[in-house]
Write an enzyme that holds these catalytic residues in place. Structure first.
Site, PDB file in Angstrom:
ATOM      1  N   VAL A  41      32.260  35.129  39.175  1.00  0.00           N
ATOM      2  CA  VAL A  41      33.213  36.194  39.416  1.00  0.00           C
ATOM      3  C   VAL A  41      33.338  36.811  37.859  1.00  0.00           C
ATOM      4  CG1 VAL A  41      35.584  37.100  39.972  1.00  0.00           C
ATOM      5  CG2 VAL A  41      34.377  35.353  41.219  1.00  0.00           C
ATOM      6  N   ASP A 146      41.166  38.139  42.406  1.00  0.00           N
ATOM      7  CA  ASP A 146      41.526  37.396  43.720  1.00  0.00           C
ATOM      8  C   ASP A 146      43.181  37.239  43.753  1.00  0.00           C
ATOM      9  OD1 ASP A 146      39.135  37.527  44.928  1.00  0.00           O
ATOM     10  OD2 ASP A 146      38.574  35.691  44.022  1.00  0.00           O
TER      11      ASP A 146
END
Lengths: 327, 327
Positions: A41, A146
């Site tokens: 990520v 997230d």
């Protein structure tokens, strides 16, 4: 206080769409951005950041086997491509975890004037939450991967073509739908749309060198001509406009002529380009129903349907004629 | 230090596109934004801001004849539509010029903790420059309309469909090309794409109520089913998914069945919807060349061309048959 009739009056202006966020192209050329994390990520964030070209990136990630290959390549890769990707950006990789709750140096970084934005992509939600709070208390915009409530900004699904950027944002409500829409848009935007933008800029610059006037009339005449010219070119054609084509287009300025792609490419196809130029003047090549300079006949249902009809009729006619002869 | 061979090795990862800005969906639900100016540009900014739904807007503009009609309507309009547009947003219109260089109260506003972002759209470039400097010194992101170097962020050309937002950014290099691309994208994205996003969210929520598992297997099964279902629906069809359709789709979960639009709309067209359901199972209705769930046969050059061909041949055949009979 509203009168009973007012609710039935149609609204004179478009109603706001409650997208709940401000879509922005944030300028970071003079900014320093902190990214915590070195996994996949973080690598995707790093790609976005390198596209945005900040002044400086401060990366925090312990140098171990958890470092994503792409992350390492983008930061330390020795190939020309890897180096070019980070050219002009100062990158400082501090090979440790970012923990301003424990490490005074890290906290000092947030308290100082250097860091303009913080992104975290670390597998430690508790620490992320604490980092988020520390940033917010210092008015530093923060994004915790997230965790939407801990994000002052989202990234959305982004499509890039050179200096063209298109962001699809769904407020985190439908990342898969966002990606689906982005793929749809990828098919709608020509590969060279980024060059098209650069080339229009070059043309405008060239025009200003010929016609230097700063009065209202000169500005309006320049603008009108630019509009007439660019509407004659599809985006894909604008993307192909090189120096020669640009000069030939600019040569039309004096005669108040707006030259299209085929007007400056008559020599193409073994000298048969004039045919294409003639056809494009008649409007052949684009859809007569949707008058879109970027539409092509092959994408026009009307053109394809009627061409098919004519070909079908001709084929059947030929077969019938052949068959009747044999009788 | 790079070896001579490394430059010829193909890059394993995509090269960054130097868009020079970070495309963001900035969250302003808890933020206060200051807008200076009341003309047409300020009105357009105000529209963007109302879409973004900040906590509070502080507007500065002397209340005179220079106030744009749209600006006034959005701020003070008494119709239902005008009120709905600003619902839940605290709006404070200070009917004076914003001048922190002269007015101590205005400067105090910048020094305080309230203002998170400043936008100016005033016909006074000198004052704008000074406001920009004051904001930057206080790390308040600022945008001075039409003066790129005095902007920490640009707005780009935005397309909105409910909670869907698409921003086209060209780094100020080609605002007209950006608007042209936006219009192109407007044609590519169905009107109800915003509802499609909401409805997918509702479906996901409904599914979580049926299958509450939080284990890895349950999550993966849910995700797999959601993907199979949504790929069976075009964006426009997803936008039509009401509660009845949703329940019928959810009823397919137990049987591990992914139900498409026509599977839950067989009763349509006087009970002939089953025909459409059958046809959609065969892949009729979408283009067989580009397998796009959002493509329609009417936009497929192959389908339109071959349909035209068959119709043309049939017409010519009928004419020939008719003509031969008369002989």
């Amino acid at each position: 206080m509203s009168s009973p009739s007012s609710s039935s009056t149609p609204s004179p202006y478009p109603a706001p769409h409650p997208t709940n966020s401000l879509l922005l192209a944030y300028q970071v050329r003079t900014r320093t951005i902190l990214l915590a994390g070195g996994g996949p990520v973080a690598a995707s964030r790093l790609y976005h950041l390198l596209c945005a070209r900040p002044k400086k990136l401060v990366l925090f990630a312990p140098d171990n086997e958890d470092i994503d290959d792409e992350f390492r390549w983008r930061v330390e890769g020795e190939s020309e491509d890897a180096k070019k990707g980070r050219e002009g950006i100062e990158i400082e990789w501090r090979k440790q975890e970012f923990d301003p709750t424990q490490n005074k140096e890290d906290l000092a970084l947030l308290d100082g004037d250097e860091i303009d934005m913080v992104l975290t992509a670390i597998p430690n939600p508790t620490l992320s939450t604490k980092i988020c709070r520390l940033c917010r208390a210092r008015r530093i915009p923060v994004n915790v991967a997230d965790v939407p409530p801990e994000c002052d900004f989202y990234f959305g699904s982004v499509l890039r073509r050179g200096s063209l950027g298109v962001m699809v944002s769904t407020q985190g409500k439908g990342p898969r739908v966002a990606a689906r829409i982005r793929r749809k848009l990828e098919r709608a935007i020509p590969e060279n749309a980024g060059e098209a933008i650069e080339n229009v800029g070059q043309l405008r610059k060239g025009l200003r060198e010929i016609e230097k006037g700063t009065g209202k009339e000169a500005i309006e005449r320049r603008m009108g001509w630019m509009i007439r010219v660019s509407d004659k070119w599809s985006l894909a054609q604008l993307g192909e406009m090189d120096e020669r084509m640009r000069n030939e287009v600019l040569a039309g300025w004096e005669k108040d002529e707006a030259r299209g792609y085929w007007d400056v490419n008559r020599g193409k196809y073994g000298g048969l380009g004039w045919l294409a130029s003639f056809a494009s003047r008649l409007g052949v090549g684009t859809c007569p129903v949707v008058k879109d300079p970027d539409g092509s006949a092959a994408k026009c249902p009307f053109v394809m349907g009627s061409t098919g009809f004519v070909l079908g009729a001709a084929t059947a006619g030929a077969v019938a004629a052949f068959w009747m002869r044999r009788q």
